[in-house]
Design a protein around this motif. Sequence first.
Motif, PDB file in Angstrom:
ATOM      1  N   GLY A  26     -19.739  -6.880  46.570  1.00 57.22           N
ATOM      2  CA  GLY A  26     -20.803  -6.933  45.588  1.00 57.22           C
ATOM      3  C   GLY A  26     -22.098  -6.265  46.006  1.00 57.22           C
ATOM      4  O   GLY A  26     -23.074  -6.287  45.261  1.00 57.22           O
ATOM      5  N   HIS A  27     -22.137  -5.645  47.188  1.00 54.61           N
ATOM      6  CA  HIS A  27     -23.377  -5.047  47.687  1.00 54.61           C
ATOM      7  C   HIS A  27     -23.369  -3.515  47.697  1.00 54.61           C
ATOM      8  O   HIS A  27     -24.321  -2.900  48.164  1.00 54.61           O
ATOM      9  N   ALA A  28     -22.333  -2.884  47.172  1.00 60.86           N
ATOM     10  CA  ALA A  28     -22.250  -1.416  47.188  1.00 60.86           C
ATOM     11  C   ALA A  28     -23.405  -0.766  46.442  1.00 60.86           C
ATOM     12  O   ALA A  28     -23.964   0.236  46.896  1.00 60.86           O
ATOM     13  N   THR A  56     -17.813   7.921  45.556  1.00 63.31           N
ATOM     14  CA  THR A  56     -16.690   7.044  45.256  1.00 63.31           C
ATOM     15  C   THR A  56     -17.129   5.644  45.632  1.00 63.31           C
ATOM     16  O   THR A  56     -17.589   5.406  46.749  1.00 63.31           O
ATOM     17  N   ILE A  57     -17.021   4.731  44.692  1.00 60.24           N
ATOM     18  CA  ILE A  57     -17.418   3.351  44.941  1.00 60.24           C
ATOM     19  C   ILE A  57     -16.233   2.448  44.617  1.00 60.24           C
ATOM     20  O   ILE A  57     -15.675   2.534  43.523  1.00 60.24           O
ATOM     21  N   ALA A  58     -15.870   1.629  45.562  1.00 61.82           N
ATOM     22  CA  ALA A  58     -14.831   0.626  45.339  1.00 61.82           C
ATOM     23  C   ALA A  58     -15.477  -0.724  45.625  1.00 61.82           C
ATOM     24  O   ALA A  58     -16.090  -0.910  46.679  1.00 61.82           O
ATOM     25  N   MET A  59     -15.350  -1.653  44.676  1.00 60.97           N
ATOM     26  CA  MET A  59     -15.998  -2.945  44.836  1.00 60.97           C
ATOM     27  C   MET A  59     -14.985  -4.082  44.736  1.00 60.97           C
ATOM     28  O   MET A  59     -14.038  -4.002  43.967  1.00 60.97           O
ATOM     29  N   ASN A  60     -15.235  -5.096  45.549  1.00 59.49           N
ATOM     30  CA  ASN A  60     -14.438  -6.322  45.544  1.00 59.49           C
ATOM     31  C   ASN A  60     -12.960  -6.076  45.815  1.00 59.49           C
ATOM     32  O   ASN A  60     -12.097  -6.689  45.180  1.00 59.49           O
ATOM     33  N   ILE A  61     -12.675  -5.199  46.756  1.00 62.22           N
ATOM     34  CA  ILE A  61     -11.273  -4.962  47.105  1.00 62.22           C
ATOM     35  C   ILE A  61     -10.892  -5.850  48.280  1.00 62.22           C
ATOM     36  O   ILE A  61     -11.741  -6.278  49.055  1.00 62.22           O
ATOM     37  N   ASP A 113     -16.639  -3.925  49.795  1.00 65.91           N
ATOM     38  CA  ASP A 113     -16.947  -2.753  49.003  1.00 65.91           C
ATOM     39  C   ASP A 113     -16.877  -1.538  49.924  1.00 65.91           C
ATOM     40  O   ASP A 113     -17.055  -1.667  51.141  1.00 65.91           O
ATOM     41  N   ILE A 114     -16.641  -0.380  49.348  1.00 59.43           N
ATOM     42  CA  ILE A 114     -16.628   0.883  50.085  1.00 59.43           C
ATOM     43  C   ILE A 114     -17.435   1.898  49.284  1.00 59.43           C
ATOM     44  O   ILE A 114     -17.318   1.960  48.061  1.00 59.43           O
ATOM     45  N   VAL A 115     -18.241   2.691  49.980  1.00 58.13           N
ATOM     46  CA  VAL A 115     -18.979   3.781  49.351  1.00 58.13           C
ATOM     47  C   VAL A 115     -18.664   5.053  50.117  1.00 58.13           C
ATOM     48  O   VAL A 115     -18.788   5.098  51.342  1.00 58.13           O
ATOM     49  N   LYS A 116     -18.244   6.091  49.378  1.00 56.91           N
ATOM     50  CA  LYS A 116     -18.003   7.408  49.970  1.00 56.91           C
ATOM     51  C   LYS A 116     -18.979   8.382  49.345  1.00 56.91           C
ATOM     52  O   LYS A 116     -19.123   8.429  48.127  1.00 56.91           O
ATOM     53  N   VAL A 117     -19.651   9.145  50.192  1.00 62.14           N
ATOM     54  CA  VAL A 117     -20.634  10.120  49.723  1.00 62.14           C
ATOM     55  C   VAL A 117     -20.257  11.474  50.312  1.00 62.14           C
ATOM     56  O   VAL A 117     -20.301  11.655  51.528  1.00 62.14           O
ATOM     57  N   GLU A 118     -19.872  12.392  49.445  1.00 62.15           N
ATOM     58  CA  GLU A 118     -19.505  13.725  49.921  1.00 62.15           C
ATOM     59  C   GLU A 118     -20.758  14.543  50.219  1.00 62.15           C
ATOM     60  O   GLU A 118     -21.790  14.400  49.566  1.00 62.15           O
ATOM     61  N   ASP A 119     -20.632  15.384  51.254  1.00 66.38           N
ATOM     62  CA  ASP A 119     -21.683  16.339  51.635  1.00 66.38           C
ATOM     63  C   ASP A 119     -23.011  15.679  51.974  1.00 66.38           C
ATOM     64  O   ASP A 119     -24.081  16.218  51.686  1.00 66.38           O
ATOM     65  N   VAL A 154     -29.242   3.991  58.044  1.00 62.64           N
ATOM     66  CA  VAL A 154     -28.234   3.084  58.615  1.00 62.64           C
ATOM     67  C   VAL A 154     -28.880   1.752  58.977  1.00 62.64           C
ATOM     68  O   VAL A 154     -28.305   0.689  58.734  1.00 62.64           O
ATOM     69  N   ALA A 155     -30.098   1.789  59.533  1.00 61.50           N
ATOM     70  CA  ALA A 155     -30.807   0.547  59.875  1.00 61.50           C
ATOM     71  C   ALA A 155     -31.083  -0.276  58.616  1.00 61.50           C
ATOM     72  O   ALA A 155     -30.944  -1.498  58.629  1.00 61.50           O
ATOM     73  N   ARG A 156     -31.429   0.379  57.520  1.00 61.12           N
ATOM     74  CA  ARG A 156     -31.676  -0.338  56.279  1.00 61.12           C
ATOM     75  C   ARG A 156     -30.387  -0.937  55.722  1.00 61.12           C
ATOM     76  O   ARG A 156     -30.385  -2.037  55.184  1.00 61.12           O
ATOM     77  N   ILE A 157     -29.301  -0.199  55.830  1.00 61.86           N
ATOM     78  CA  ILE A 157     -28.010  -0.700  55.360  1.00 61.86           C
ATOM     79  C   ILE A 157     -27.651  -1.992  56.092  1.00 61.86           C
ATOM     80  O   ILE A 157     -27.109  -2.920  55.506  1.00 61.86           O
ATOM     81  N   ALA A 158     -27.981  -2.076  57.381  1.00 61.47           N
ATOM     82  CA  ALA A 158     -27.675  -3.274  58.172  1.00 61.47           C
ATOM     83  C   ALA A 158     -28.322  -4.522  57.590  1.00 61.47           C
ATOM     84  O   ALA A 158     -27.814  -5.627  57.759  1.00 61.47           O
ATOM     85  N   LEU A 159     -29.429  -4.353  56.870  1.00 55.05           N
ATOM     86  CA  LEU A 159     -30.108  -5.504  56.280  1.00 55.05           C
ATOM     87  C   LEU A 159     -29.343  -6.105  55.111  1.00 55.05           C
ATOM     88  O   LEU A 159     -29.468  -7.292  54.831  1.00 55.05           O
ATOM     89  N   VAL A 160     -28.553  -5.299  54.391  1.00 51.89           N
ATOM     90  CA  VAL A 160     -27.801  -5.830  53.248  1.00 51.89           C
ATOM     91  C   VAL A 160     -26.302  -5.860  53.502  1.00 51.89           C
ATOM     92  O   VAL A 160     -25.570  -6.522  52.776  1.00 51.89           O
ATOM     93  N   ALA A 161     -25.853  -5.134  54.519  1.00 52.42           N
ATOM     94  CA  ALA A 161     -24.423  -5.083  54.835  1.00 52.42           C
ATOM     95  C   ALA A 161     -24.245  -5.101  56.354  1.00 52.42           C
ATOM     96  O   ALA A 161     -23.883  -4.089  56.965  1.00 52.42           O
ATOM     97  N   PRO A 162     -24.503  -6.238  56.986  1.00 48.62           N
ATOM     98  CA  PRO A 162     -24.491  -6.300  58.451  1.00 48.62           C
ATOM     99  C   PRO A 162     -23.122  -6.083  59.099  1.00 48.62           C
ATOM    100  O   PRO A 162     -23.044  -5.858  60.304  1.00 48.62           O
ATOM    101  N   ASN A 163     -22.043  -6.107  58.321  1.00 49.01           N
ATOM    102  CA  ASN A 163     -20.703  -5.874  58.875  1.00 49.01           C
ATOM    103  C   ASN A 163     -20.171  -4.473  58.585  1.00 49.01           C
ATOM    104  O   ASN A 163     -19.021  -4.169  58.864  1.00 49.01           O
ATOM    105  N   ALA A 164     -21.007  -3.628  58.002  1.00 48.91           N
ATOM    106  CA  ALA A 164     -20.551  -2.308  57.574  1.00 48.91           C
ATOM    107  C   ALA A 164     -20.236  -1.385  58.752  1.00 48.91           C
ATOM    108  O   ALA A 164     -20.787  -1.537  59.838  1.00 48.91           O
ATOM    109  N   THR A 165     -19.333  -0.453  58.493  1.00 42.34           N
ATOM    110  CA  THR A 165     -19.064   0.623  59.440  1.00 42.34           C
ATOM    111  C   THR A 165     -19.417   1.933  58.754  1.00 42.34           C
ATOM    112  O   THR A 165     -19.237   2.081  57.543  1.00 42.34           O
ATOM    113  N   ILE A 166     -19.911   2.865  59.543  1.00 42.46           N
ATOM    114  CA  ILE A 166     -20.294   4.183  59.036  1.00 42.46           C
ATOM    115  C   ILE A 166     -19.344   5.194  59.658  1.00 42.46           C
ATOM    116  O   ILE A 166     -19.255   5.305  60.880  1.00 42.46           O
TER     117      ILE A 166
END
Length: 164
Positions: free
Chosen positions: A30-32, A50-55, A64-70, A78-90
Amino acid sequence: MVNGLSEKDSSKIRIVKIKDGTVIDHISAGHALEVLGIIGLTGKEGNVLTIAMNISSSRIERKDIVKVEDRILEDEEVARIALVAPNATINVIEDYKVVKKTRVQLPSTITDVVRCPNTRCVTNKEREPIHAKYQVVSQKPIRLKCLYCWNHIEEEDIVAQLVD
């Protein structure tokens, strides 16, 4: 068989690979859209998103997964993303291959990412060249403490500021 796939394979989600760009995986379900807001993407920039949510996920129950081409993310993003998605991988992708994989990390102190909600805090004074600096008090839920006025800022307020 469904569309050339076995019944077992057809029940899995298939997301197309990207040639070059960034994949942000293991975002809390729910945070994508918040992550997109943090990195300043609306879909109007021309990047393929590409956004996939609640998989379902084997590591966390739902994700959720977010793919951003180019687009390769800056360290500040990345530091800001850690504030809303602390388990995310880049994952940085080049020529369809993962060339760099990192897990976001919430540092013990955070500077200049969000402003202090205390209007009387010295960091909010125009004439003061002081940058907002916070100590991470809690990671689940995320809670920060201003190191100047000791005011706390909660996760929902952090997200609101980052997505604005």
